[in-house]
Design a protein around this motif. Structure first.
Motif, PDB file in Angstrom:
ATOM      1  N   VAL A 165      59.664  59.706  54.293  1.00  0.00           N
ATOM      2  CA  VAL A 165      60.586  59.095  53.328  1.00  0.00           C
ATOM      3  C   VAL A 165      59.836  58.122  52.426  1.00  0.00           C
ATOM      4  N   ILE A 166      58.970  57.282  53.004  1.00  0.00           N
ATOM      5  CA  ILE A 166      58.206  56.337  52.190  1.00  0.00           C
ATOM      6  C   ILE A 166      57.339  57.076  51.181  1.00  0.00           C
ATOM      7  N   ASN A 167      56.672  58.144  51.611  1.00  0.00           N
ATOM      8  CA  ASN A 167      55.817  58.913  50.705  1.00  0.00           C
ATOM      9  C   ASN A 167      56.620  59.546  49.577  1.00  0.00           C
ATOM     10  N   ALA A 168      57.829  60.008  49.883  1.00  0.00           N
ATOM     11  CA  ALA A 168      58.687  60.573  48.845  1.00  0.00           C
ATOM     12  C   ALA A 168      59.062  59.507  47.823  1.00  0.00           C
ATOM     13  N   LEU A 169      59.445  58.330  48.293  1.00  0.00           N
ATOM     14  CA  LEU A 169      59.839  57.251  47.388  1.00  0.00           C
ATOM     15  C   LEU A 169      58.666  56.800  46.526  1.00  0.00           C
ATOM     16  N   LYS A 170      57.503  56.669  47.132  1.00  0.00           N
ATOM     17  CA  LYS A 170      56.312  56.244  46.378  1.00  0.00           C
ATOM     18  C   LYS A 170      55.965  57.238  45.276  1.00  0.00           C
ATOM     19  N   SER A 171      56.141  58.521  45.554  1.00  0.00           N
ATOM     20  CA  SER A 171      55.808  59.539  44.555  1.00  0.00           C
ATOM     21  C   SER A 171      56.704  59.443  43.329  1.00  0.00           C
ATOM     22  N   LEU A 172      57.868  58.785  43.464  1.00  0.00           N
ATOM     23  CA  LEU A 172      58.805  58.616  42.355  1.00  0.00           C
ATOM     24  C   LEU A 172      58.748  57.210  41.777  1.00  0.00           C
ATOM     25  N   GLY A 173      57.726  56.445  42.163  1.00  0.00           N
ATOM     26  CA  GLY A 173      57.539  55.114  41.599  1.00  0.00           C
ATOM     27  C   GLY A 173      58.343  54.019  42.266  1.00  0.00           C
ATOM     28  N   ILE A 174      58.884  54.296  43.445  1.00  0.00           N
ATOM     29  CA  ILE A 174      59.660  53.287  44.180  1.00  0.00           C
ATOM     30  C   ILE A 174      58.722  52.655  45.202  1.00  0.00           C
ATOM     31  N   THR A 175      58.294  51.436  44.934  1.00  0.00           N
ATOM     32  CA  THR A 175      57.246  50.800  45.724  1.00  0.00           C
ATOM     33  C   THR A 175      57.786  49.607  46.515  1.00  0.00           C
ATOM     34  N   GLU A 176      56.904  49.013  47.298  1.00  0.00           N
ATOM     35  CA  GLU A 176      57.213  47.838  48.124  1.00  0.00           C
ATOM     36  C   GLU A 176      58.279  48.142  49.174  1.00  0.00           C
ATOM     37  N   VAL A 177      58.382  49.410  49.538  1.00  0.00           N
ATOM     38  CA  VAL A 177      59.298  49.780  50.618  1.00  0.00           C
ATOM     39  C   VAL A 177      58.499  49.875  51.912  1.00  0.00           C
ATOM     40  N   GLY A 178      59.161  49.603  53.030  1.00  0.00           N
ATOM     41  CA  GLY A 178      58.477  49.610  54.307  1.00  0.00           C
ATOM     42  C   GLY A 178      59.348  50.174  55.407  1.00  0.00           C
ATOM     43  N   LEU A 179      58.800  50.195  56.617  1.00  0.00           N
ATOM     44  CA  LEU A 179      59.482  50.747  57.774  1.00  0.00           C
ATOM     45  C   LEU A 179      59.734  49.671  58.810  1.00  0.00           C
ATOM     46  N   LYS A 180      60.956  49.663  59.324  1.00  0.00           N
ATOM     47  CA  LYS A 180      61.323  48.756  60.416  1.00  0.00           C
ATOM     48  C   LYS A 180      61.551  49.604  61.651  1.00  0.00           C
ATOM     49  N   TRP A 181      60.798  49.308  62.696  1.00  0.00           N
ATOM     50  CA  TRP A 181      60.889  50.083  63.939  1.00  0.00           C
ATOM     51  C   TRP A 181      62.312  50.049  64.482  1.00  0.00           C
ATOM     52  N   PRO A 182      62.853  51.182  64.969  1.00  0.00           N
ATOM     53  CA  PRO A 182      62.165  52.471  65.036  1.00  0.00           C
ATOM     54  C   PRO A 182      62.453  53.418  63.884  1.00  0.00           C
ATOM     55  N   ASN A 183      63.526  53.174  63.108  1.00  0.00           N
ATOM     56  CA  ASN A 183      63.890  54.243  62.164  1.00  0.00           C
ATOM     57  C   ASN A 183      64.647  53.762  60.924  1.00  0.00           C
ATOM     58  N   ASP A 184      64.298  52.590  60.415  1.00  0.00           N
ATOM     59  CA  ASP A 184      64.965  52.077  59.220  1.00  0.00           C
ATOM     60  C   ASP A 184      63.986  51.970  58.063  1.00  0.00           C
ATOM     61  N   TYR A 186      63.197  49.788  54.722  1.00  0.00           N
ATOM     62  CA  TYR A 186      63.503  48.428  54.272  1.00  0.00           C
ATOM     63  C   TYR A 186      62.810  48.108  52.950  1.00  0.00           C
ATOM     64  N   TRP A 187      63.423  47.160  52.234  1.00  0.00           N
ATOM     65  CA  TRP A 187      62.829  46.589  51.024  1.00  0.00           C
ATOM     66  C   TRP A 187      63.160  45.094  51.015  1.00  0.00           C
ATOM     67  N   GLN A 188      62.118  44.272  51.028  1.00  0.00           N
ATOM     68  CA  GLN A 188      62.276  42.816  51.012  1.00  0.00           C
ATOM     69  C   GLN A 188      63.278  42.344  52.074  1.00  0.00           C
ATOM     70  N   GLN A 189      63.071  42.808  53.293  1.00  0.00           N
ATOM     71  CA  GLN A 189      63.893  42.445  54.449  1.00  0.00           C
ATOM     72  C   GLN A 189      65.365  42.845  54.288  1.00  0.00           C
ATOM     73  N   LYS A 190      65.611  43.859  53.463  1.00  0.00           N
ATOM     74  CA  LYS A 190      66.961  44.396  53.273  1.00  0.00           C
ATOM     75  C   LYS A 190      66.937  45.886  53.566  1.00  0.00           C
ATOM     76  N   LYS A 191      67.987  46.366  54.199  1.00  0.00           N
ATOM     77  CA  LYS A 191      68.025  47.767  54.607  1.00  0.00           C
ATOM     78  C   LYS A 191      68.334  48.674  53.421  1.00  0.00           C
ATOM     79  N   LEU A 192      67.450  49.650  53.222  1.00  0.00           N
ATOM     80  CA  LEU A 192      67.603  50.628  52.154  1.00  0.00           C
ATOM     81  C   LEU A 192      68.103  51.965  52.694  1.00  0.00           C
ATOM     82  N   GLY A 193      67.743  52.295  53.923  1.00  0.00           N
ATOM     83  CA  GLY A 193      68.142  53.576  54.484  1.00  0.00           C
ATOM     84  C   GLY A 193      67.914  53.620  55.974  1.00  0.00           C
ATOM     85  N   GLY A 194      68.357  54.697  56.582  1.00  0.00           N
ATOM     86  CA  GLY A 194      68.208  54.853  58.022  1.00  0.00           C
ATOM     87  C   GLY A 194      68.046  56.311  58.406  1.00  0.00           C
ATOM     88  N   ILE A 195      67.417  56.522  59.543  1.00  0.00           N
ATOM     89  CA  ILE A 195      67.139  57.866  60.058  1.00  0.00           C
ATOM     90  C   ILE A 195      67.785  57.998  61.430  1.00  0.00           C
TER      91      ILE A 195
END
Length: 331
Positions: A165-184, A186-195
């Protein structure tokens, strides 16, 4: 549930967010004015905000880009198209994951099936929480994949999907996104999505995995009132400076998820471990971990080679956790 052709056509006409007169809509849809009014009310019951202004007509408060099978397929890579068995788009559904879990039981040989929805009525997050699913705004996607190996070989799969998911977002110019263990996501300590990954099958194989992804593309404040944590959406991240095609985003996500699934049985989590660590947004953070009814507070030291959470507790020891609910510590 699939909508009637006239309701779909009405949505398509209004999707641009521009005003359309009642006369124009009635003529194009072959509706009486009272029938049009009923259909407008039906859209509002779905949560679609329709503005009515005397002398101007009707328009959506926020334009919509509805899922389009043809457009999504155009954005898929040739490798994904070759592997894809079915791409099913639902106007309204209880849950994309539940639908594919049911398919895996009735047709256990099914694989490489993608289920999308414009709206979910019973979307699920972790631990049975509701996943807020307004109509036509976000990504509600599930993939059914069949593995010849047993469930034990899929440890760490949800973490690997996070990397996709992160790689897909980066390829579209959506940066500074990260992963919160185990399956969320995140962007700037805010939830963007979930698996949400659900696995079923024989211990020694074969088994089926249903991989669900919910991703916020656009959420209004009203729609997000029931969300109990800080949240973000892609429109907020981009600050209105760039528009993302919902169909292109969905296709790129499918491409990246299929890459992971096609190689996972061969190489397992080890091939994604370093990338996951690179995207870890909780490394070094003080967090609260709930394991059942037990609360453990500590500093995140990353993950071990198997994808288990490493937490330095207040006693100074580093412990491994295979499951749990993590949140940023609030003093």
């Amino acid at each position: 549930m699939q909508f009637s052709e006239k309701k779909k056509k009405l949505l398509a006409l209004l999707a641009d967010g521009c005003f359309h007169s009642g006369t124009e809509l009635s003529e194009q849809l072959d509706f009486s004015r009272s029938a049009l009014w009923k259909q407008i009310n039906a859209l509002e019951e779905l949560g679609v905000d329709v503005l009515a202004v005397n002398g101007k007509g009707y328009r959506l408060k926020t334009p919509l880009e509805l899922f389009d099978n043809v457009l999504i397929t155009e954005y898929l890579t040739s490798e994904t198209r070759q592997r894809l068995s079915s791409l099913d788009i639902h106007d309204q559904i209880d849950s994309t994951n539940s639908t594919l879990v049911g398919l895996s039981r009735t047709k256990p040989e099914s694989t490489a099936v993608v289920c999308l929805a414009e709206q979910q009525t019973a979307g699920r997050g972790r631990r049975g929480r509701e996943w807020v699913s307004p109509f036509g705004s976000n990504i509600y996607c599930s993939v059914l994949w069949r593995f010849q190996e047993g469930p034990g070989s899929l440890s760490g799969l949800s973490l690997a999907i996070g990397v996709a998911v992160i790689n897909a977002l980066k390829s579209l110019g959506i940066t500074e996104v990260g992963l919160k263990w185990p399956n969320d996501i995140y962007w700037q300590q805010k939830k963007l999505g979930g698996i949400l990954v659900e696995i079923s099958g024989e211990t020694g194989g074969p088994c089926s995995a249903v991989i669900g992804l919910g991703l916020n593309l656009y959420l209004s404040d009203h729609e997000a009132t029931s969300i109990e944590q800080d949240w973000a959406d892609i429109r907020q991240i981009l600050g209105g400076t760039q528009e993302i095609s919902r169909n292109q985003l969905q296709a790129v996500l499918i491409n990246e998820i299929f890459k992971v699934l096609s190689l996972y049985a061969e190489k397992s989590f080890s091939q994604y471990r370093d990338e996951w660590r690179q995207y870890d947004c909780m490394q070094g953070q003080l967090v609260d971990l709930f394991v059942g009814n037990k609360l453990v507070t500590g500093i995140v030291k990353g993950i071990n080679d198997e994808g288990l959470l490493l937490l330095e507790t207040e006693a100074g020891s580093v412990q491994c956790f295979a499951s749990g609910e993590v949140s940023f510590h609030r003093s």
